[in-house]
Design an enzyme around this catalytic site. Sequence first.
Site, PDB file in Angstrom:
ATOM      1  N   ASP A  31     -11.305  -8.306   7.246  1.00  0.00           N
ATOM      2  CA  ASP A  31     -12.637  -8.095   6.690  1.00  0.00           C
ATOM      3  C   ASP A  31     -13.377  -9.417   6.523  1.00  0.00           C
ATOM      4  OD1 ASP A  31     -12.222  -5.412   6.662  1.00  0.00           O
ATOM      5  OD2 ASP A  31     -12.324  -5.158   4.497  1.00  0.00           O
ATOM      6  N   TYR A  87       0.818  -1.214   0.000  1.00  0.00           N
ATOM      7  CA  TYR A  87       0.000   0.000   0.000  1.00  0.00           C
ATOM      8  C   TYR A  87       0.853   1.267   0.000  1.00  0.00           C
ATOM      9  CZ  TYR A  87      -4.131  -2.845   1.151  1.00  0.00           C
ATOM     10  OH  TYR A  87      -5.158  -3.752   1.130  1.00  0.00           O
TER      11      TYR A  87
END
Length: 372
Positions: free
Chosen positions: A249, A142
Amino acid sequence: MKLNIAVLPGDGIGPEVTQEAIKALQAIALEFDHTFSFVEAPVGATAIDQTGNPLPEETLDVCEASHAILFGAIGDPKYDNNPEAKVRPEQGLLRLRKSLGLFANIRPVKAYDALIEKSPLKKDIIQGTDISIYRELTGGIYFGEKHLSDDGNTASDLCLYTKTEIERIAHLAFKAAKSRKNKVTLVDKANVLESSRLWRKVVTNIAKQYPDVSLDFLFVDNAAMQMILNPNQFDVILTENMFGDIISDEASVIGGSIGLLASASVGEKYAMFEPIHGSYPQATGKSIANPIASILSAAMLLEHFNLHAEAELIKLAVEKSLKLNITTPDLNKDHNNVSTSKVGDFIADFISNPNDSNLNFHNIHLGQSTII
């Protein structure tokens, strides 16, 4: 205790759920004689609309002047659906993490008995699940160098990690395991990625400093499968940035709703607390967003400052609300008139009256009363 708390409601349902977390903290302050002050500042799409910058300098200044940060949500469809956008809401969150040195994201995952039937997974698989996921937050793909060729046909993202980045979060994970079930699982892709092989080498060496804690390894694809097949095998999961984003998640299905999962992002000096759900723009302004993840994030904020009795009272209030079905429509189709603010009101009232068990359930759902 006196705490100055920066409030960054952000986008979508962020302002709605954050307000309920503040409500719970205000009730705690009254009950335990603390002083909590709140200073609000824009971030994300809201900040772009106001200033053109997803993280204005004024917002960063407010965060740096505070003891902790309560964060809402970030993101807006007008940016999600525009691949040409040069400025995006998420850039504000990434810069905030980097600027404040928030290198560790901690996400508890728990199966509440009152919600076992709400999960798409079978009761005998998820009952008793209690996991803490430690995700590295400021390194990896990221944040690595990004490249797009001049013709727009080739792109790359560099996944870069240093020994120091791995060591600092690994120590946090092992220390957490010592107060839990004494087990750490490193999730990586060491059969393919050089960065994962560095993770495995560094974490294996650190494990020697924690002889009471067992260490095992899972490739991320297998870990994703095991999270569904047998989540009870996990205690503390330690992993890099992108893998942690995905695994945590996925773990949200265990509890029956992503609206239940809180998180803390911590560094050497600063700490930020936020629900893991997104901005959920479809629910914005409809009073149906589940505020429990944000409220539990407030509980994690209290734990960060060793206010454990206060945090436990919030958790007890949340469990009572779940037991009585005082929950938003994502968890309670039978009483879909329970709004975001009604859930927050009940939890705040319970904090103020924890020993009062005379609950008028019918009136709660009518919105006429909470605890009487």
